[in-house]
Design an enzyme around this catalytic site. Sequence first.
Site, PDB file in Angstrom:
ATOM      1  N   SER A 189       0.834  -1.208   0.000  1.00  9.28           N
ATOM      2  CA  SER A 189       0.000   0.000   0.000  1.00  9.28           C
ATOM      3  C   SER A 189       0.873   1.266   0.000  1.00  9.28           C
ATOM      4  O   SER A 189       1.734   1.394  -0.867  1.00  9.28           O
ATOM      5  CB  SER A 189      -0.957  -0.071   1.194  1.00  9.28           C
ATOM      6  OG  SER A 189      -1.988   0.850   1.060  1.00  9.28           O
ATOM      7  N   ASP A 341      -9.912  -2.923  -5.869  1.00  5.34           N
ATOM      8  CA  ASP A 341      -9.022  -2.077  -5.068  1.00  5.34           C
ATOM      9  C   ASP A 341      -8.887  -0.729  -5.762  1.00  5.34           C
ATOM     10  O   ASP A 341      -8.513  -0.666  -6.930  1.00  5.34           O
ATOM     11  CB  ASP A 341      -7.645  -2.773  -4.988  1.00  5.34           C
ATOM     12  CG  ASP A 341      -6.622  -1.965  -4.205  1.00  5.34           C
ATOM     13  OD1 ASP A 341      -6.948  -0.838  -3.765  1.00  5.34           O
ATOM     14  OD2 ASP A 341      -5.494  -2.458  -4.038  1.00  5.34           O
ATOM     15  N   HIS A 371      -8.368  -4.568  -1.371  1.00  5.60           N
ATOM     16  CA  HIS A 371      -7.193  -3.887  -0.831  1.00  5.60           C
ATOM     17  C   HIS A 371      -6.913  -4.315   0.611  1.00  5.60           C
ATOM     18  O   HIS A 371      -7.821  -4.621   1.363  1.00  5.60           O
ATOM     19  CB  HIS A 371      -7.390  -2.367  -0.873  1.00  5.60           C
ATOM     20  CG  HIS A 371      -6.141  -1.616  -0.527  1.00  5.60           C
ATOM     21  ND1 HIS A 371      -5.104  -1.489  -1.412  1.00  5.60           N
ATOM     22  CD2 HIS A 371      -5.739  -1.008   0.616  1.00  5.60           C
ATOM     23  CE1 HIS A 371      -4.122  -0.814  -0.823  1.00  5.60           C
ATOM     24  NE2 HIS A 371      -4.482  -0.515   0.403  1.00  5.60           N
TER      25      HIS A 371
END
Length: 401
Positions: A189, A341, A371
């Site tokens: 991320s 995502d 995600h």
Amino acid sequence: MKYKTLCFGISCILFAHWLYSPVPENVEEPWKVRFADALIKMTTLVATLFEKIGIMKFEDTYVAITLAYLTKPVSDENVTVIDTNFSDIPVRLYLPKRKSEIRRPAIIFMHGGAFVMGSCKSSTHDDLNRWTSNKLDAVVVGIDYRLAPQHPFPAALEDCVSVVKFFLQEKVLAKYRVDPGRICISGDSSGGALAATVTQLLQNDPKFKDRIKAQALIYPGLQSIDTSLPSHREYAHGPIMFREATLKLLCLYVTEDKALLQAALKNEHMPEESRHLFKFVNWSDFLPEKYKKNHVYTEPVLGKLKASYPALLDSRLSPLLASDFQLQSLPLTYILTCEHDPLRDDGLIYISRLRNVGVQVTHDHIEEGVHGALSFTTAPVFLHLGLKVRDKYITWLEENL
Ligand SMILES: *[C@@H]1O[C@H](CO)[C@@H](O)[C@H](O)[C@H]1NC(C)=O
Ligand SMILES: *[C@@H]1O[C@H](CO)[C@@H](O)[C@H](O)[C@H]1NC(C)=O
Ligand SMILES: *[C@@H]1O[C@H](CO)[C@@H](O)[C@H](O)[C@H]1NC(C)=O
């Protein structure tokens, strides 16, 4: 008392409502995903309320929750775990106990959390790094870089660069018996953005060129100049990650001024002089046809925001803004993307740009993925998907590092 009961009642109704809101058809364990999704929506609601009432700042509610999952450095039968500092920055080291004649590979990991929360010591990342160390017989370094808003851009990046440079010293590598030719930089991320940026900076620094063998980016966020990519549009309301709440956190890495957030929500936050940068993130050019669907590319609206934030134009914030020249010498790359995502297209665009300049990229795309799956490998929500992401990442490292 009546007031509390009312609040509790409303919360239950909202939670039930969220629990029954649809998730994409192909996700595995849909009820668990719904549950995680509802928990996150509830957290966002509480964070918003707490900020309105003046109890605590929006981001502090998230931070408080993540603090509850911090772990101590506990060694086990396979791995010695140590908290220490590298050039004054806290790191957690995972050192395999197995005897080895040859020097080991090493992985330097940068955790996610929108630059505002999370830690290499959180139970999910502690588990992942411990697992990596044991499975690959590798030294793993988790970095506890400084967080926003107390420490805005480029604090987090500077810490990561310092740690990596410290670690790459021959005497340090020798101390931990690390093979200087087998070092990987990884992150998930926002940590994926840090990993990508650190790799770019080192590779374009003559003193550190070719010192990194590989980079591994797990559902990375790689740019903040266009907040309306097809994946942002399709997954603005989740599951798991929500456009508004995420932008609210991400903006804090640049400034606490709410004007930036308001502009970014409308995708009107970039200054006139940023026009030349949009070619680097133009999804109409870089996304595979399959992901364009019937989305229509619109030219950026520039110069609406009065204040200007140089960070927004900086490739150290948005590694996708690096030129082809800066990208072409990057090392072996692994990128994992998830279908459901908002950050999906950041990863896909980076893959296109890297391949266009001849960088060798392995791409794993998880069709049923959402995600942040790695953050659901321990309590309170355990998703199989988390293990799938972990195992794909580990398998690639096993074969390539
Ligand atoms: C130690 O490693 C072995 C072999 O990989 C594994 O079966 C065992 O579960 C590991 N122990 C811990 C505490 O992780
Ligand atoms: C590590 O660095 C942090 C922050 O700079 C500092 O607070 C801490 O005391 C240091 N720890 C050690 C063991 O040197
Ligand atoms: C983006 O790509 C489209 C299609 O290739 C093109 O028409 C448009 O001018 C590009 N815009 C920018 C800002 O690069």
